[in-house]
Write an enzyme that holds these catalytic residues in place. Sequence first.
Site, PDB file in Angstrom:
ATOM      1  CB  THR A 107      -0.915  -0.010   1.239  1.00 50.06           C
ATOM      2  OG1 THR A 107      -1.672  -1.213   1.199  1.00 50.06           O
ATOM      3  CG2 THR A 107      -1.851   1.185   1.253  1.00 50.06           C
ATOM      4  CB  CYS A 143      36.634   9.694  15.937  1.00 49.01           C
ATOM      5  SG  CYS A 143      38.403   9.656  16.108  1.00 49.01           S
TER       6      CYS A 143
HETATM    7  S1  FES Z   1      37.150   7.505  18.411  1.00 47.24           S
HETATM    8 FE1  FES Z   1      39.007   8.267  17.682  1.00 47.24          FE
HETATM    9  S2  FES Z   1      39.900   9.063  19.476  1.00 47.24           S
HETATM   10 FE2  FES Z   1      37.962   8.457  20.146  1.00 47.24          FE
END
Ligand code: FES
Lengths: 387, 170
Positions: A236, A324
């Site tokens: 749908t 990170c």
């Molecule tokens: S994830 Fe790279 S320093 Fe924390």
Amino acid sequence: MLNLDHISSNPLLPEVKEVMIDAVQNDYHNPSSQHKAGEQAAEKIESAREAVARLINAKDPKEVVFTSCGTESVNHAIKGVAMANRDKGNHIITSNIEHNSVVRSLKRLKSQGFKLTSLPVDTNGQVDPGAVEEAITDKTILVSVMHSNNEIGTLQPIKEIGEITRKKKVVFHCDAVDSVGILPVDVQLLNADLLSLASNTYYGPTGVAGLYIRKGVKVFPLLEGGAQENNKRGGTENLIGIIGMGKAAELAFRDMDKRLEHLQNLKKHFLAELPKYIDEYLINTTPDRSLPNLISLSVKYIEGESVMLMLDEDDIGISTKSACASGSLRASHVLVSLGLSHADAQGTLVVSFGLDNTLQDIDRFLNSLKHTVETLRNMSPLYKKKA
Amino acid sequence: MYNEVVMDHFKNPRNVGEIEDADGIGEVGNPLCGDMMTIYLKIKDERIEDIKFKTFGCGSAIAVSSMLTEIASGKTLEEAKNISNKDVANALEGLPKNKLHCSNLGADALHMAIQDYEDKKYGKSRSEPKDKEEHQHASGDNCYCPYCDVELGESATFCEACQRDLEEEH
Ligand code: FES
């Protein structure tokens, strides 16, 4: 918040909100129902389809299939072509800097016996069309290259690649999720057989997107069930979302030139002013062959997540591509493909503008960035102040 | 994403900088994401008189560095040697799971700086950095890498995520 993260999502335009609120209040009927109310719902879907078709210059609105997101659209195109053309061959060509929806779909196919060729890009992030031509064999059933890259903004030579695939009679899919509605995308001009787009790129709602499938191209559906979407996608329809997406497409088509000019002005201003605020950075975007609304810059000696957090404290939103900040803690495959060093990749910020931004917003951002960079560099063991 | 204690240390990091004539310097890199931390020590009567850090890394890495310097400051070397990565993470009242590996940078850099001081003072040949660390099974069956806290398979002797050898029995 000052939003400079439009690549992640865009606010709904007031006109879009209006038609959606109206739909929330009045439209709940199933477009497949045969009573009048159902038919009216179906008509709304068809007029949204026409607006999207016009935006990408599809000849027949029936060539547009509504999906739930850009990722579904890409999965549908890639897996659908692969499954439908297995008897013809098992070779697929792509580039090294595709979005993960392409990367992971292809990885899945590889595990099912398909062969992949992933083409490198130059330091600007561009694929060489000549390399596409060379890679095509008589077993090639699909070429999938993105229109613009969501991390660095690079525009690929899609028209040139499309000429080659047309000449060689290979199906060509273009992931244009970050381009459609931002700059002109014309499926006829590009010779695209399949093209993915998303509504929230051009100020429509999230949760709804589209796939263009040129008439005659053999693609299996990803979702099977009812006969919705001209038998190309069962399930749908997301009526309210599609109504919003249609309105946004209509406005994007109408205001394309005006919007483009606004975004280009912001980008020009940003690039002209940036050197007055910080030094030692790389621009990962070829300014004249990239999205008008995105700049990827790598600031040396500092890490992107901490920049993002500090700017957030100043109520400014951007995104970062540092390892990170990624779930996997690995450098982005796009930045690695550009040849960026690991340390430079760590300082990569993605700043993306929208219709709601002004030149003053850019100045405010640059001011904040300057302080942030100074603070973080003073903390960085990699940074040695120049005498 | 981060709690208030972490954000406080990130926004107002304590003891940022270098010590010109440091008695000990420890520098470590994060094996997972490639970031770096340097710790500088000034030692007086076997006590940490001054401590400074420089960090290239995420918000969590910066907060960890700051908190570590605060914990270590004024401690005797013997006390400082006992500061563990867990102590730092606990003092920060927790880090997101995928950021626990950043806390490994902190204590490692501190221990390396103390080692550097002792090497200089006693002329000890620098011992190999420990590359194996014991770890216990957490309650339940799951097992995590002691360096980066990534979940491990049953009898892994190598962490794929951070590329380190592990104690065989874990
Ligand atoms: S994830 Fe790279 S320093 Fe924390």
